[in-house]
Scaffold this active site. Sequence first.
Site, mmCIF file in Angstrom:
data_model
loop_
_atom_site.group_PDB
_atom_site.id
_atom_site.type_symbol
_atom_site.label_atom_id
_atom_site.label_comp_id
_atom_site.label_asym_id
_atom_site.label_seq_id
_atom_site.Cartn_x
_atom_site.Cartn_y
_atom_site.Cartn_z
ATOM 1 N N ARG A 1 0.801 -1.220 0.000
ATOM 2 C CA ARG A 1 0.000 0.000 0.000
ATOM 3 C C ARG A 1 0.837 1.275 0.000
ATOM 4 N NH1 ARG A 1 -4.261 -0.370 4.354
ATOM 5 N NH2 ARG A 1 -3.804 -2.550 4.062
ATOM 6 N N THR A 2 1.885 1.319 0.757
ATOM 7 C CA THR A 2 2.669 2.554 0.795
ATOM 8 C C THR A 2 3.316 2.816 -0.561
ATOM 9 O OG1 THR A 2 3.111 2.165 3.122
ATOM 10 C CG2 THR A 2 4.467 3.808 2.043
ATOM 11 N N ARG B 1 12.191 2.880 1.604
ATOM 12 C CA ARG B 1 11.851 2.141 2.818
ATOM 13 C C ARG B 1 12.968 1.145 3.080
ATOM 14 N NH1 ARG B 1 6.227 -0.706 4.259
ATOM 15 N NH2 ARG B 1 5.817 1.477 4.754
ATOM 16 N N HIS C 1 8.165 6.819 10.335
ATOM 17 C CA HIS C 1 7.362 6.594 9.135
ATOM 18 C C HIS C 1 6.551 7.876 8.958
ATOM 19 C CE1 HIS C 1 5.138 4.900 5.982
ATOM 20 N NE2 HIS C 1 4.679 3.795 6.541
ATOM 21 N N LYS D 1 23.174 -8.890 -5.249
ATOM 22 C CA LYS D 1 24.558 -8.892 -5.736
ATOM 23 C C LYS D 1 25.523 -8.372 -4.675
ATOM 24 C CE LYS D 1 22.891 -7.558 -10.279
ATOM 25 N NZ LYS D 1 22.706 -6.251 -10.919
#
Lengths: 432, 312
Positions: free
Chosen positions: B58-59, B108, B136, B86
């Site tokens: 959702r974010t 994030r 947040h 990697k």
Amino acid sequence: MKLLLKNGRVVDPANNLDAVLDVLIQDKSIAAVGKNISDEDALLYDLSGKIVTPGWIDMHVHLREPGFEGKETIKTGTRAAIAGGVTAVAAMPNTKPVMDNQAVLKYVSEKAKELGWAKVYGIGAISKSSLGEELAEIGELKDAGAVGLSDDGNPVSNGNLMRMAMEYANMFDLPIISHAEDLTLTNEGYMHEGFHSIVLGLRGIPAVSEEAAVARDIQLAEMTKSRLHICHVSTAGSVKLIREAKARGIKVTAEVTPHHLTMTDEAVLSLDTNTKVNPPLRTAKDQGALLEGLKDGTIDAIATDHAPHAPEDKEVEFAYAPFGILGLETFVPLMIDRLIHTGHLSWPEVIKRVTVNPAGILGLELGTLGVGRPADITVIDPEKVQQVDKQRFYSMARNSPFHGWELKGWPIMTIVDGKVLMEAGLLIDQGR
Amino acid sequence: MIWQRKDLLGLQELTAAEINLILDTAVPMKDILKRPIKKVPVLRGKTVITMFYEPSTRTRTSFELAGKYLSADTVNLAMSTSSVVKGESLKDTALNIEAMGADILVMRHEATGAPHFMAQNVKSRVVNAGDGMHEHPTQALLDLFTIKEKKGSIEGLEVAILGDILHSRVARSNIWGLSKLGARIRVVGPSTLLPEQFKELGVETYHKVEEAIQGVDVINVLRLQKERQQKGLLPSMREYARIYSLTQDRLELAKPDALVLHPGPMNRGIEISSAVADGLHAAINEQVTNGVAVRMAILYLLMGGNTDEVAS
């Protein structure tokens, strides 16, 4: 070859000296300490206004070689020591392979001897590969020159193994140097558990993670009547436990680092990974208790826990960075500026904790200006003001949270076995 | 007032005026969302890259839509399958992104401070979409927006935050934002998930939900992660639900017009009952809409826009 150090203030707690005196060095040893010494053959240094002390001993250093030569080598580490005014270091065994046998321990001490910078004494591992499962060959390590035993960085979780290590080490009169930490209580934390860890949302390392282990090891030392040395004490609770243990006559000694004496967990708010260290920077209250412990003799020694890391190790997210702070090249100025110039401790009180006390714990014939002893000397200019510049370090690493700090009181000369190896902050390569 | 900061990393460092600027800018943005053609050209030619090192639907979608509604080009980097595998360091990733010339990075990461680290290493503007347990900010801003929309003002409101406070970046950002705007905050949860030190943030702490929600205007219910039980912080989800779940009975202890928020995704029957989640007090779906509006406001302000342009 003779050197004559004239008119310096000689601070030598081992011999109860604190006076303006001359020091005569002949070849590798101290020939005389006294007033108005003259010797026409000697090379003369006028040290008026300077402090002359036995060579500083850093009893807790990570040289990283063998195994982690991308972080530091015996050469760069011992050169950093000399540049910082430190003439002897005790090297922790968490190399790769671990210093749990004669071969690795001899490799380190003999390579250091060959290079000829600071003296290096090996601390052997308590357990094989520092895994905490089986005892290392402690007798063999002693024969190879080990001055103590530690699984620094990998605390001995198994209480019975620690007990056996103490009983066994007793036969060889080696101190157990305990990195006191209960890993189950550390619980994968990154910084001191307190208000600032709450704000940052970083998992905390509670003070009790150290204190529980200190308490266990003190009880074991009492039971086994062995010598216990607690590394890098960081909490008020640990200081209290050690103070009480000493009062009960238990053979326990302790060290504190310059960073725990000069920084608190507030510094972590910057999220600078150079403030990430184990044990973590604690609160101002803990810092006050450490200082009290230093003053009243509960804490015997100051040692840096010099822990070099490569830039790529530290230039990452805080959680992923390894623990560790560089210490050797900021040791002297931090202690002079923050302990002596602030009036917390006197010159003899500080010098004792970086010379004769660590020498006594490790059983070294160093840390004194006694006649006939090795001429290892640190000369300090107490008035010299300079900013810490990590770009100028002789260490291979740059992970210092002290970069940019303006400090007063710097080493200006380092002498090892009668040879001047550093002057005015610059190393002198004597044909090596 | 004009936005001055390069990045939006958290609410701790923002002033009340800055928070209000974002909230005020989100009002016209929400109007755009109601139009039949939801597109304005204010970020045309700008690039927004989302980098999510933790899974999120959702974010991430919310940011992507916010960018698209403002006509920015949006690119999603799925970090778990990209350079991380990697073994590329965050610093090298930053240098790469910098070289590609992104205008805004939405990031994030599971580690506290990762967006801050990125912000120091790139000229692009960085928006923190959640860093570890730290902050947040956009979630808290959409919560604030929703409260303000429903209650008119935040000043003087009693707000309870219920659940796993310790591990919640939503709780931390809400505490900073709500306190700056003058709300009184109560946090409530079991002692293993609510350390005493939270008091030093100026909030009241409770362990009994019935006491904490007595007479409050707003209840923000946090998601409970199932791994808390495995880590030994809770005996069982069942016991948590019995003691802490926001049920209809408990909700009646709050003010009659109390507002219920949840950042989602919900564990129905654990931290919140379905009756409450779907009831009249809940604004949980509106929070999602408001999230897009608030994120539009943030992207817009970071690129130098001011409120009057959009409103006109």
